[in-house]
Design a protein around this motif. Structure first.
Motif, PDB file in Angstrom:
ATOM      1  N   LYS A   5       0.840  -1.189   0.000  1.00 19.44           N
ATOM      2  CA  LYS A   5       0.000   0.000   0.000  1.00 19.44           C
ATOM      3  C   LYS A   5       0.876   1.240   0.000  1.00 19.44           C
ATOM      4  N   ALA A   6       0.538   2.182  -0.865  1.00 15.97           N
ATOM      5  CA  ALA A   6       1.326   3.412  -0.965  1.00 15.97           C
ATOM      6  C   ALA A   6       1.176   4.256   0.287  1.00 15.97           C
ATOM      7  N   ALA A   9      -1.753   6.664   0.464  1.00 16.05           N
ATOM      8  CA  ALA A   9      -3.060   6.060   0.677  1.00 16.05           C
ATOM      9  C   ALA A   9      -3.435   6.069   2.153  1.00 16.05           C
ATOM     10  N   ASN A  40      -1.874   5.588  -7.934  1.00 22.29           N
ATOM     11  CA  ASN A  40      -1.819   4.166  -7.588  1.00 22.29           C
ATOM     12  C   ASN A  40      -1.869   3.299  -8.837  1.00 22.29           C
ATOM     13  N   ARG A  43       1.465   3.423 -10.473  1.00 20.32           N
ATOM     14  CA  ARG A  43       2.447   2.638  -9.711  1.00 20.32           C
ATOM     15  C   ARG A  43       2.288   1.149  -9.984  1.00 20.32           C
TER      16      ARG A  43
END
Length: 302
Positions: A5-6, A9, A40, A43
């Motif tokens: 998970k970034a 986020a 996202n 990415r």
């Protein structure tokens, strides 16, 4: 490919958790959320393309041990991709780019027929250019390549067309008739995936007498029991897919099965191929295995 998970986020999630002035913050929050979603997606796309490039680089190598490493990486990648509809869509997008296409790489390297590497001259000894030798595919490599092929065709329907362009059915039928049990089992699963909704591959399967080859394996009492069961499952899946279609490519499949396996087995396969339409995937798999066992028991082997 295991996506983390970034960091941004988490920040957005924390902001959403605060109820203060929600009405005032709504437009700004929407804009931020759209930006986060866009970042996202970019990415994830970079990670997808990186995983493909890394796996394909090894899968196209000259040495079998490197190709095996690449195939394992690609298989792990496909299993990760299958967990999310969004990543499946990204994978399908990448397959429109020739340098990221998986299926051609499989047929050009791991599933390629061994060539006669007779040395015609000795120029490579007296010159500076070394002789390029590619190591042949091992049993494990062929089995892995077939699993990767199966995954690609199940996730990306256009991969069946790519497989047809590389003469997939003749290649797979040769593997089924000449290789060991490990490769034969993987080959049957790959055959199901490349013939799914592909009339061209189904017609090739019929032209190369595929049913005869499968019937020969299932009739062999001395053959591996698990392989014979898988042959039964293959026939059930194939006939179940063909049933109910008007003038399918495999229109003569029922007559072929009756001729090769006998009336009793053919009738059982015909009836059992309709199983599981209301079952969940796990129950359907169990039912498939049970019906395949019954097909084996019904065979009139003399």
């Amino acid at each position: 490919m295991y996506l983390k998970k970034a960091l941004w986020a988490e920040g957005v999630a924390a902001a959403k958790a605060s109820p203060e002035s929600e009405a005032e913050q709504a437009p700004a929050a929407t804009a931020v959320q759209e930006l986060v979603n866009s970042l996202n997606r970019q990415r994830v796309y970079r990670e997808v393309t990186l995983a493909l490039k890394t796996g394909l680089r090894d899968a196209r190598a000259e040495f079998s041990f490197l190709r095996v490493r690449g195939l394992r990486s690609l298989l792990k990648f496909l299993r990760s991709v299958a967990e999310s509809d969004s990543t499946i869509q990204l994978f399908c997008q990448t397959q429109s780019l020739s340098e990221l296409q998986v299926v051609p790489a499989l047929f050009q390297h791991s599933l390629k027929e061994p060539e006669d590497e007779t040395v015609e001259n000795l120029d490579h000894i007296f010159g500076v250019e070394p002789l390029k030798i590619t190591s042949p595919s091992t049993d494990a490599e062929v089995a892995l390549a077939l699993r990767v092929l199966e995954g690609c065709c199940l996730l990306h329907s256009e991969s069946t067309t790519l497989a047809h362009h590389h003469k997939a059915i003749p290649v797979l039928m040769n593997i089924l008739s000449t290789r060991g049990v490990l490769e034969q089992g993987a080959c049957l699963d790959a055959l199901v995936s490349i013939m799914l909704d592909s009339s061209a591959n189904q017609m090739d399967f019929e032209a190369y007498n595929g049913i005869e080859e499968v019937a020969e394996l299932i009739r062999d009492k001395q053959g591996d029991e698990n392989l014979r069961l898988k042959c039964g499952e293959f026939l059930l899946l194939l006939i179940g897919h063909v049933n109910g279609r008007e003038r399918p490519p495999l229109a003569a499949i029922h007559e072929d099965v009756r001729r090769l396996l006998g009336e009793k087995s053919a009738s059982l396969i015909w009836a059992a191929s309709q199983f599981g339409s209301t079952l969940d995937p796990k129950e359907r798999l169990t039912a498939l295995h049970i019906q395949a066992r019954r097909v084996l028991e019904s065979l009139d082997l003399y």
